[in-house]
Design an enzyme around this catalytic site. Structure first.
Site, mmCIF file in Angstrom:
data_model
loop_
_atom_site.group_PDB
_atom_site.id
_atom_site.type_symbol
_atom_site.label_atom_id
_atom_site.label_comp_id
_atom_site.label_asym_id
_atom_site.label_seq_id
_atom_site.Cartn_x
_atom_site.Cartn_y
_atom_site.Cartn_z
ATOM 1 N N GLY A 2 42.819 -7.913 51.646
ATOM 2 C CA GLY A 2 43.560 -6.854 51.270
ATOM 3 C C GLY A 2 43.463 -6.046 50.173
ATOM 4 C CE LYS B 223 52.048 -16.252 41.524
ATOM 5 N NZ LYS B 223 53.441 -16.630 42.073
ATOM 6 N NE ARG C 270 43.256 -3.843 59.843
ATOM 7 C CZ ARG C 270 44.313 -4.579 59.210
ATOM 8 N NH1 ARG C 270 45.443 -4.186 59.015
ATOM 9 N NH2 ARG C 270 44.019 -5.698 58.491
ATOM 10 N N GLY D 219 44.102 -12.234 56.106
ATOM 11 C CA GLY D 219 44.423 -13.821 56.494
ATOM 12 C C GLY D 219 43.272 -14.562 56.947
#
Ligand code: AMP
Length: 399
Positions: A354, A197, A36, A377
């Site tokens: 991620g 999921k 980052r 996100g």
């Protein structure tokens, strides 16, 4: 592009409030991945070289409006200095008199890192007064933190309302790459969606069906689709309450002319553990006490054939329990094919999220993708077709 960049502004001797993502992972007090910091270094260097007074704004962890040494950005300073190869000054606050004094003392080219913006609850509330307190220290606002752009916070959105606003180089690169991925992609366009999921990715799947020619579903989430087709998935992870949702997604794919690709075989074990005995089974003969932990060799072959036909690929989520050997094989083999096609100049490949970054690093091909987004996100929301507040405000400023 629909926003101003550093090409559109004279920064010499001006105070530039630069929002960056320095939220690096730390284990036992040590930074374990510097990616980052490295990603935002070019923007910091460019501004500094052009004579700007660079004031860095960032969050670190989730201190939820409270000051905590654990979440102090001070521990990042040394690593930043090493990467930038110059001094980085640090201010123990992000607003107030101390900061104003430190900013007043800056010379052209200086770099000053302000303390964690999330030490103030007002940051996440996008409080206008807090944004004003940040804004007094800058003449220009530059946002280089795509990964935080899905949140309308004071340092990601509020500030852009108060100052002339620009995209930094990392934000620019991210938006340009993502535009090539789903904005105006070259077809055939294929998406690979995996992970645990369905429940976390319903919006994603629905949005992708509208855009892509082929949608590959793998990982634990594929099991719900298999169950929706009436297949037995044994003890596998499966959200039986979402079987109707999976059916609706399959019907939508058919009506939108989107080819849905599900596993045709699977690697089965009796436990979710590394190196347990395993067998490959056709998808219609999964043992009742078996657990699907990866896609099988026929599925890999089928997905790789689809990849060979594609011009653009977007990917989120591993195709199996890649953290446990040998259930990493499906993800690794498919990632390798994407890497080969990309290196051969035949495929534009974009991946993010991620676990996806971790899986591609594990496969040793992360650097081969056309673009790898570090955003979790924000990348998912972008894939879902949502407009991100931190990006939208930059675009509005352009109008
Ligand atoms: P996500 O955060 O939704 O992308 O999910 C990533 C996680 O999905 C990883 O930790 C994988 O181990 C897990 N996963 C992928 N395939 C399976 C599977 N067949 N069974 C259980 N977990 C899986």
């Amino acid at each position: 592009m629909g926003f101003h960049t550093l090409d559109d502004v004279e920064v010499r001797s001006r105070r530039v409030l630069l929002r960056v993502d320095l939220n690096v992972p730390i284990t036992d007090g040590k930074i374990t991945d510097l990616t980052r910091i490295k990603r935002v270094a070019p923007t910091i260097e460019e501004l500094s070289c052009k004579g700007a007074r660079v004031i860095l704004l960032a969050h670190f962890g989730r201190p939820k409006g409270r000051i905590s040494s654990e979440n102090s950005l001070k521990k990042i300073v040394r690593e930043m200095e090493k990467i930038l190869n110059c001094s980085v000054h640090f201010s123990e606050d992000c607003i107030g008199d101390k900061v104003q004094t430190a900013v007043a003392m800056m010379r052209d080219g200086d770099i000053l890192l302000l303390e964690n913006t999330r030490f103030y609850a007002e940051e996440e509330k996008n409080d206008p007064e807090f944004a004003k307190a940040l804004a007094v220290n800058g003449d220009i606002y530059v946002n280089d933190a795509f990964s935080a752009a899905h949140r309308a916070h004071a340092s990601t959105e509020g500030l852009a309302r108060l100052l002339p606003a620009y995209a930094g180089r990392s934000m620019q690169a991210e938006l340009e790459s993502l535009e090539n991925g789903l904005g105006c992609p070259i077809h055939p366009l294929i998406a690979i969606v995996g992970g645990a999921k369905v429940s976390t990715k319903i919006e994603l799947l629905n949005s992708l069906i509208d855009k892509v020619d082929t949608l590959v579903i793998g990982g634990g989430m594929a099991n719900t689709f298999l169950a929706a087709q009436g297949l037995n998935v044994g003890k596998s992870l499966c959200e039986y309450d979402l079987v109707n949702t999976a059916q609706a997604i399959m019907i939508k794919a058919k009506s939108e002319d989107c080819t849905l690709v599900l596993p045709v075989d699977a690697v089965i074990a009796s436990h979710f553990r590394e190196n347990v005995p395993y067998h490959c089974h056709a998808i219609d003969s999964i043992p009742v006490d078996g657990m699907i932990l990866d896609i099988g060799s026929k599925s890999i072959e089928c997905i790789n054939k689809m990849i060979d036909k594609a011009a653009t690929l977007v990917w989120n989520g591993p195709l199996g329990a890649f953290e446990l050997r040998p259930f990493d094989l499906g993800t690794v083999q498919v990632a390798k094919r994407v890497s080969e096609r990309t290196k051969a100049g035949r495929l534009i490949s974009i991946a993010g999220g991620g676990d996806t970054v971790a899986a591609l690093n594990h496969a040793g091909v992360a650097g081969d993708f056309t673009y790898l987004s570090m955003a979790g996100g924000a990348f998912l929301e972008w894939m879902e077709g949502k407009s991100l507040p931190g990006v939208r405000i930059l675009e509005n400023k352009r109008l």
